[in-house]
Design a protein around this motif. Structure first.
Motif, short mmCIF file in Angstrom:
data_model
loop_
_atom_site.label_atom_id
_atom_site.label_comp_id
_atom_site.label_asym_id
_atom_site.label_seq_id
_atom_site.Cartn_x
_atom_site.Cartn_y
_atom_site.Cartn_z
N GLY A 42 1.04 -1.00 0.05
CA GLY A 42 0.08 -0.02 -0.15
C GLY A 42 0.97 1.24 -0.03
O GLY A 42 0.18 2.12 0.35
N TRP A 68 0.26 -1.88 3.92
CA TRP A 68 -0.71 -2.86 3.53
C TRP A 68 -2.06 -2.37 3.25
O TRP A 68 -2.20 -1.65 3.89
N VAL A 69 -2.70 -3.03 2.35
CA VAL A 69 -4.18 -2.79 1.87
C VAL A 69 -4.61 -4.14 1.90
O VAL A 69 -4.16 -4.95 1.35
N VAL A 80 -6.60 -1.03 5.96
CA VAL A 80 -5.18 -0.56 5.37
C VAL A 80 -4.62 -0.29 6.84
O VAL A 80 -5.06 -0.48 7.95
#
Length: 170
Positions: A42, A68-69, A80
């Motif tokens: 992300g 990150w997502v 997220v």
């Protein structure tokens, strides 16, 4: 693209000359140029590392923040975050420790360390909260938001004959 991979290659010769010498590496790097190609990535990867010269190599300690997502694995809500990963690795010119990274041509290459750490952190499945009730397998509603009257008891038909069995107490 070459500049980013070069950014994580550090001169190890100066550090190795003075055991106890310390160098800080605080930077962010894009994932794709160093081989972190993952749908859950992300943003830029954040490094906060301390390199310390030892008699037999260089100790690398600190943390790598991997943004990150994704979705909750139970209720599919969008998520997220940043996964902080603690780092404690060893680099050696002559690899004695089987877990150590090699120092080649006087260069300490952090690319493999960052790539492996980020890819492992991105493969984690996440929950929106520890007590997430998830989706109802029958009607599909989010059981965190509302209740349903669906029968979700899992039964195995192969054992159905034992349901009517009455045992005599001793």
């Amino acid at each position: 693209m070459a500049d980013i991979t070069r950014q994580l290659k550090l001169n190890a010769v100066e550090l190795l000359r003075q055991p106890g010498a310390i160098r800080h590496v605080d930077t962010t790097v894009e994932g794709e140029p160093i081989g972190v190609e993952h749908s859950a990535l992300g943003g830029d990867i954040e490094l906060g590392l301390v390199l310390e010269a030892l008699n037999d190599g260089i100790s690398v300690r600190g943390s790598i923040g991997v943004p990150w997502v994704g979705v909750c694995r139970r209720c599919l809500v969008e998520l997220v975050g940043v996964e902080p990963v603690e780092i404690d690795e060893l680099y050696q010119k002559t690899v004695i420790d089987p877990d150590a990274f090699v120092i080649e041509d006087g260069q300490l290459d952090l690319n493999p360390l960052v790539r492996e750490t980020a890819l492992l952190a991105l493969d984690d499945e996440r929950l929106c909260r520890p007590d997430c009730a998830g989706l109802c397998p029958s009607c599909g509603i989010d059981r965190n938001l509302q209740d349903c009257d669906c029968d979700t008891e899992v039964t195995d038909p192969r054992w159905a004959a034992l349901d009517s069995l009455a045992l005599d107490p001793d």
